[in-house]
Design an enzyme around this catalytic site. Structure first.
Site, short mmCIF file in Angstrom:
data_model
loop_
_atom_site.label_atom_id
_atom_site.label_comp_id
_atom_site.label_asym_id
_atom_site.label_seq_id
_atom_site.Cartn_x
_atom_site.Cartn_y
_atom_site.Cartn_z
N LYS A 1 -11.50 6.15 -2.71
CA LYS A 1 -11.93 7.38 -2.04
C LYS A 1 -13.42 7.68 -2.19
CE LYS A 1 -8.07 7.66 -0.27
NZ LYS A 1 -8.03 6.85 0.97
N MET B 1 -10.84 3.69 6.10
CA MET B 1 -9.59 3.87 5.36
C MET B 1 -9.17 2.57 4.66
SD MET B 1 -7.32 6.04 4.48
CE MET B 1 -7.55 7.37 5.65
N ALA C 1 -0.05 5.19 1.42
CA ALA C 1 -0.14 6.03 2.62
C ALA C 1 -0.23 5.16 3.88
CB ALA C 1 -1.35 6.95 2.54
N HIS D 1 -14.99 5.43 0.18
CA HIS D 1 -14.63 5.89 1.52
C HIS D 1 -15.59 7.01 1.97
CE1 HIS D 1 -11.05 7.08 4.34
NE2 HIS D 1 -12.20 7.45 4.87
N ASP E 1 0.86 -1.17 0.00
CA ASP E 1 0.00 0.00 0.00
C ASP E 1 0.91 1.23 0.00
OD1 ASP E 1 -2.42 1.57 0.44
OD2 ASP E 1 -1.73 1.77 2.51
N ALA F 1 -13.18 10.13 9.95
CA ALA F 1 -12.59 10.13 8.62
C ALA F 1 -11.73 8.89 8.39
CB ALA F 1 -11.74 11.38 8.41
N ASP G 1 -1.63 -1.15 5.97
CA ASP G 1 -1.96 -0.68 7.31
C ASP G 1 -3.46 -0.63 7.58
OD1 ASP G 1 -2.64 2.72 7.15
OD2 ASP G 1 -1.93 1.64 5.39
N ARG H 1 -10.47 -2.37 -3.27
CA ARG H 1 -10.56 -3.11 -2.02
C ARG H 1 -11.97 -3.11 -1.46
NH1 ARG H 1 -5.63 0.59 -0.06
NH2 ARG H 1 -3.92 -0.53 -1.07
#
Length: 281
Positions: free
Chosen positions: A64, A60, A25, A67, A23, A56, A198, A172
């Site tokens: 986006k 994750m 970020a 999200h 990944d 927010a 992460d 994902r």
């Protein structure tokens, strides 16, 4: 004569690891994963909805647009949205927030995207072992077009990059971005790959693709602190946050959970020992 043969066997991959798929970020860059979360807070604020960073961060790892939709469906956010607008968030509202989010994300992604401590050194050692470096991300391609040259200046140049909106199949927690790396890198078996992430959707992605998975507890979204904020905690505070984050990633199915990418090499050694003993992801 009975011509059926009800034999059952399991085809196992026998060999070494061939690739690590990262990944971005919170995994290689942007300790604490602030670029996507901070900008999302600002995008919602522009239409009068004030998010906490925890809200927010909740979904994750998703693409986006997904999200944003998932944030709007959180009970706490949905209640504030209903009170503000008199109706539930719909897809047109998601489009409106996404349109606000994208230019801000493109503008600010580089500000947060310093390499995580030990990342470049670890990836250099992986290449020295002959491993290919794949990557995928919840960022759309327009953001990656800005981030990719910034990362390259820091020394992160993966062999392949899949953005969240590159594939018709989606992103994902499905396996498609990870599998696109397998195809482009020419990997012979998914069990020869390790997915490092992460986020919970990122771990699910690797598992759904049939790969070994390694969750990063400290450097990414689950703890959500800057490197300086993490370093300022006392040992007891660090252990509490490490335990909470590690438990969530382990419950998501991660084969291993470590603090950050800097701790990856011993895990890869252990995975190869398990593979040599006949274990599969």
């Amino acid at each position: 004569m009975n011509s059926s043969y009800p034999y059952h066997f399991t085809r196992r991959y026998v060999g070494k690891l061939e690739a690590v798929i990262f990944d971005w970020a919170g995994t290689v860059l942007d300790f604490g994963s602030f670029a996507p979360t901070q900008v999302l807070v600002e995008a919602f604020a522009q239409i009068g909805i004030h998010l906490t960073l925890d809200e927010a961060r909740g979904p994750m790892g998703l693409a986006k647009w997904d999200h944003i939709k998932a944030v709007g469906q959180m009970p706490s956010v949905a209640a504030r949205w209903q009170a503000q607008f008199g109706a539930a968030m719909n897809d047109a509202d998601v489009d409106r927030i996404y349109a606000l989010f994208m230019p801000m994300q493109i503008e600010h992604v580089g500000r947060f995207s310093l390499p995580i401590r030990g990342a470049i050194e670890t990836i250099t050692q992986l290449r020295q072992r002959g491993l290919k470096i794949g990557s995928c991300t919840g960022y759309p391609r327009a953001v990656m077009n800005t981030l990719q040259p910034i990362a390259a200046d820091y020394g992160f140049v993966p062999d392949h990059i899949v953005a969240a909106d590159d594939l018709k199949a989606g992103a994902r927690p499905g396996p498609w971005m990870a599998l696109a790396n397998v195809i482009e890198l020419g990997i012979g078996h998914v069990a020869a790959c390790v997915k490092v992430d992460d986020t919970i959707p990122g771990i699910s992605e690797g598992l759904n693709a049939g790969m070994w998975t390694v969750g990063l507890a400290i450097s990414g979204n689950e703890v959500g602190l800057t490197q300086d904020e993490w370093d300022a905690l006392d040992i007891e505070q660090q252990e509490q946050k490490r335990d909470q984050a590690s438990r969530k990633l382990a419950q998501a199915g991660a084969h291993y959970v470590i603090d950050s990418i800097a701790d990856l090499l011993p895990v890869l050694n252990e995975i190869e020992l398990r593979m040599a003993a006949g274990e599969q992801p």
